[in-house]
Design a protein around this motif. Structure first.
Motif, PDB file in Angstrom:
ATOM      1  N   ILE A  98       0.756  -1.320   0.071  1.00  0.00           N
ATOM      2  CA  ILE A  98      -0.027  -0.190  -0.019  1.00  0.00           C
ATOM      3  C   ILE A  98       0.813   1.378  -0.002  1.00  0.00           C
ATOM      4  O   ILE A  98       0.196   2.405   0.033  1.00  0.00           O
ATOM      5  N   GLY A  99       2.197   0.979  -0.066  1.00  0.00           N
ATOM      6  CA  GLY A  99       2.843   2.268  -0.248  1.00  0.00           C
ATOM      7  C   GLY A  99       3.516   2.788   1.054  1.00  0.00           C
ATOM      8  O   GLY A  99       3.779   3.942   1.188  1.00  0.00           O
ATOM      9  N   LEU A 100       3.421   2.107   2.388  1.00  0.00           N
ATOM     10  CA  LEU A 100       3.948   2.575   3.519  1.00  0.00           C
ATOM     11  C   LEU A 100       5.378   1.865   3.716  1.00  0.00           C
ATOM     12  O   LEU A 100       5.574   0.800   3.473  1.00  0.00           O
ATOM     13  N   ILE A 101       6.268   2.828   4.280  1.00  0.00           N
ATOM     14  CA  ILE A 101       7.598   2.340   4.083  1.00  0.00           C
ATOM     15  C   ILE A 101       8.099   1.688   5.471  1.00  0.00           C
ATOM     16  O   ILE A 101       7.901   2.291   6.578  1.00  0.00           O
ATOM     17  N   PRO A 102       8.185   0.267   5.426  1.00  0.00           N
ATOM     18  CA  PRO A 102       8.898  -0.337   6.713  1.00  0.00           C
ATOM     19  C   PRO A 102      10.382  -0.561   6.735  1.00  0.00           C
ATOM     20  O   PRO A 102      10.973  -0.877   5.717  1.00  0.00           O
ATOM     21  N   ILE A 103      10.824  -0.407   7.850  1.00  0.00           N
ATOM     22  CA  ILE A 103      12.366  -0.082   7.986  1.00  0.00           C
ATOM     23  C   ILE A 103      12.424  -0.815   9.225  1.00  0.00           C
ATOM     24  O   ILE A 103      12.153  -0.565  10.365  1.00  0.00           O
ATOM     25  N   GLU A 119      15.444  11.406  11.114  1.00  0.00           N
ATOM     26  CA  GLU A 119      15.715  11.435   9.702  1.00  0.00           C
ATOM     27  C   GLU A 119      16.205  10.299   9.166  1.00  0.00           C
ATOM     28  O   GLU A 119      17.048   9.590   9.627  1.00  0.00           O
ATOM     29  N   VAL A 120      15.360   9.795   8.019  1.00  0.00           N
ATOM     30  CA  VAL A 120      15.835   8.484   7.591  1.00  0.00           C
ATOM     31  C   VAL A 120      16.448   8.774   6.229  1.00  0.00           C
ATOM     32  O   VAL A 120      15.893   9.364   5.253  1.00  0.00           O
ATOM     33  N   ASP A 121      17.571   8.010   5.811  1.00  0.00           N
ATOM     34  CA  ASP A 121      18.412   8.184   4.648  1.00  0.00           C
ATOM     35  C   ASP A 121      18.175   6.697   3.933  1.00  0.00           C
ATOM     36  O   ASP A 121      18.740   5.931   4.241  1.00  0.00           O
ATOM     37  N   LEU A 122      17.267   6.719   3.134  1.00  0.00           N
ATOM     38  CA  LEU A 122      16.738   5.157   2.627  1.00  0.00           C
ATOM     39  C   LEU A 122      18.020   4.691   1.633  1.00  0.00           C
ATOM     40  O   LEU A 122      18.224   3.567   1.708  1.00  0.00           O
ATOM     41  N   GLU A 123      18.433   5.735   1.152  1.00  0.00           N
ATOM     42  CA  GLU A 123      19.612   5.114   0.042  1.00  0.00           C
ATOM     43  C   GLU A 123      20.938   4.578   0.599  1.00  0.00           C
ATOM     44  O   GLU A 123      21.346   3.704   0.346  1.00  0.00           O
ATOM     45  N   ASN A 124      21.182   5.456   1.968  1.00  0.00           N
ATOM     46  CA  ASN A 124      22.379   4.866   2.611  1.00  0.00           C
ATOM     47  C   ASN A 124      21.992   3.916   3.874  1.00  0.00           C
ATOM     48  O   ASN A 124      23.070   3.781   4.465  1.00  0.00           O
ATOM     49  N   GLU A 125      20.623   3.891   3.773  1.00  0.00           N
ATOM     50  CA  GLU A 125      20.197   3.005   4.935  1.00  0.00           C
ATOM     51  C   GLU A 125      20.833   3.458   6.601  1.00  0.00           C
ATOM     52  O   GLU A 125      21.405   2.730   7.319  1.00  0.00           O
ATOM     53  N   LYS A 126      20.474   4.803   6.885  1.00  0.00           N
ATOM     54  CA  LYS A 126      20.961   5.397   7.908  1.00  0.00           C
ATOM     55  C   LYS A 126      19.729   5.934   8.628  1.00  0.00           C
ATOM     56  O   LYS A 126      18.997   6.615   7.909  1.00  0.00           O
ATOM     57  N   THR A 134      23.806   8.309  15.077  1.00  0.00           N
ATOM     58  CA  THR A 134      23.284   7.568  13.503  1.00  0.00           C
ATOM     59  C   THR A 134      23.211   6.256  13.771  1.00  0.00           C
ATOM     60  O   THR A 134      24.380   5.603  14.360  1.00  0.00           O
ATOM     61  N   LEU A 135      22.346   5.541  13.243  1.00  0.00           N
ATOM     62  CA  LEU A 135      22.174   4.103  13.272  1.00  0.00           C
ATOM     63  C   LEU A 135      21.897   3.587  11.856  1.00  0.00           C
ATOM     64  O   LEU A 135      21.311   3.988  11.008  1.00  0.00           O
ATOM     65  N   ASN A 136      22.497   2.375  11.628  1.00  0.00           N
ATOM     66  CA  ASN A 136      22.129   1.549  10.457  1.00  0.00           C
ATOM     67  C   ASN A 136      20.760   1.007  10.311  1.00  0.00           C
ATOM     68  O   ASN A 136      20.569   0.651  11.330  1.00  0.00           O
ATOM     69  N   CYS A 137      20.498   0.995   9.405  1.00  0.00           N
ATOM     70  CA  CYS A 137      18.895   0.164   9.112  1.00  0.00           C
ATOM     71  C   CYS A 137      18.941  -0.596   8.025  1.00  0.00           C
ATOM     72  O   CYS A 137      19.912  -0.568   7.169  1.00  0.00           O
ATOM     73  N   GLU A 138      17.876  -1.467   7.802  1.00  0.00           N
ATOM     74  CA  GLU A 138      17.657  -2.048   6.623  1.00  0.00           C
ATOM     75  C   GLU A 138      16.364  -1.452   5.951  1.00  0.00           C
ATOM     76  O   GLU A 138      15.256  -1.601   6.578  1.00  0.00           O
ATOM     77  N   THR A 139      16.399  -1.173   4.758  1.00  0.00           N
ATOM     78  CA  THR A 139      15.198  -0.602   3.757  1.00  0.00           C
ATOM     79  C   THR A 139      15.013  -1.550   2.869  1.00  0.00           C
ATOM     80  O   THR A 139      15.793  -2.431   2.374  1.00  0.00           O
ATOM     81  N   PRO A 140      13.639  -1.541   2.358  1.00  0.00           N
ATOM     82  CA  PRO A 140      13.314  -2.451   1.353  1.00  0.00           C
ATOM     83  C   PRO A 140      14.272  -2.086   0.031  1.00  0.00           C
ATOM     84  O   PRO A 140      14.697  -1.105  -0.016  1.00  0.00           O
ATOM     85  N   GLY A 142      15.259  -3.839  -4.068  1.00  0.00           N
ATOM     86  CA  GLY A 142      14.594  -4.705  -5.319  1.00  0.00           C
ATOM     87  C   GLY A 142      13.435  -4.218  -5.600  1.00  0.00           C
ATOM     88  O   GLY A 142      12.846  -3.297  -5.744  1.00  0.00           O
ATOM     89  N   ILE A 143      12.429  -5.342  -6.043  1.00  0.00           N
ATOM     90  CA  ILE A 143      11.004  -5.209  -6.241  1.00  0.00           C
ATOM     91  C   ILE A 143      10.306  -4.612  -5.154  1.00  0.00           C
ATOM     92  O   ILE A 143       9.634  -3.726  -5.418  1.00  0.00           O
ATOM     93  N   GLU A 144      10.635  -4.848  -3.904  1.00  0.00           N
ATOM     94  CA  GLU A 144       9.989  -4.089  -2.923  1.00  0.00           C
ATOM     95  C   GLU A 144      10.258  -2.703  -2.807  1.00  0.00           C
ATOM     96  O   GLU A 144       9.167  -1.871  -2.884  1.00  0.00           O
ATOM     97  N   ARG A 145      11.344  -2.075  -3.230  1.00  0.00           N
ATOM     98  CA  ARG A 145      12.052  -0.806  -3.365  1.00  0.00           C
ATOM     99  C   ARG A 145      11.052  -0.167  -4.535  1.00  0.00           C
ATOM    100  O   ARG A 145      10.463   0.954  -4.509  1.00  0.00           O
TER     101      ARG A 145
END
Length: 169
Positions: A98-103, A119-126, A134-140, A142-145
Motif C-alpha cells: 500500500i506504499g507505507l515504508i517499513p524499515i 531523519e531516514v536516509d533510505l539510499e544509505n540505510e541510515k 546515527t544508526l544503520n538500518c535495513e530498507t526495502p 529490489g522489487i519491494e523498493r
C-alpha cells in the motif's frame, strides 16, 4: 530519498487489532480508518500526528491478523514510515503493497523517545536521531523498493502494464 519527521514510539508486539480495532473495519474510507489509527493503544494518536511523522516500535510490529487496513490506517494518518526492530511478515508485505515504508533498525527503541526528530536516509540505510545519533538500518530493496517508489502495488502494476503497451507499439 530522505524522510524527516517526529517519532511516535511504541513497544513490542503491537498487533493489528491495536492498530485498527475490529469495530472500525466496517468502512473502506481510508481517512475514516486513519481517524481510528492506533485506537487500541491511544485514541488520540491521529490528532498527534503531523504529515511525514514516523512510528518507531520494538519487536514484531504488526503481529496478529493479516488485516491490510492496519498499514492503510497508518499511512493515511500521515505517517511516512514505520521503523521497527522487527516486523510481522504479513504486515511488512501489506505495508509495501500500500506504499507505507517499513524499515528495520535493531536497537532503535533504546535511542528514541516520543517527539524526537528522525531523519531516514533510505539510499544509505541510515537513521539520524535529533541530528546526533546515527544508526544503520535495513530498507526495502529490489522489487519491494520499486513497489514503494510507485506508491504501492496497484500503481506498480499499472506502471508495468503501461510500459508493456509502450514497448509493444
Amino acid at each position: 530519498m530522505k524522510i524527516r519527521g517526529r517519532a511516535h514510539v511504541f513497544g513490542d508486539d503491537v498487533d493489528t487489532d491495536a492498530i485498527i480495532p475490529g469495530p472500525y473495519l466496517r468502512t473502506t474510507d481510508v481517512y475514516e480508518l486513519a481517524s481510528h489509527c492506533m485506537a487500541g493503544i491511544d485514541e488520540d494518536f491521529p490528532k498527534k500526528v503531523k504529515e511525514g511523522d514516523v512510528i518507531v516500535a520494538g519487536e514484531n510490529f504488526g503481529c496478529g491478523s493479516s488485516r491490510e487496513q492496519a498499514p492503510i490506517a497508518i499511512k493515511y494518518c500521515g505517517i511516512k514510515a514505520v521503523i521497527a526492530e522487527s516486523f510481522a511478515r504479513i504486515f511488512y508485505r501489506n505495508a509495501i503493497n500500500i506504499g507505507l515504508i517499513p524499515i528495520v533498525c535493531k536497537g532503535i527503541t533504546k535511542h528514541v523517545k516520543d517527539g524526537d526528530v528522525i531523519e531516514v536516509d533510505l539510499e544509505n540505510e541510515k537513521i539520524i536521531i535529533n541530528d546526533k545519533i546515527t544508526l544503520n538500518c535495513e530498507t526495502p530493496k529490489g522489487i519491494e523498493r520499486e513497489i514503494l517508489e510507485a506508491g504501492g502495488l496497484t500503481n506498480y502494476i499499472k506502471k508495468q502494464q503501461n510500459l508493456k503497451k509502450v514497448a509493444s507499439n
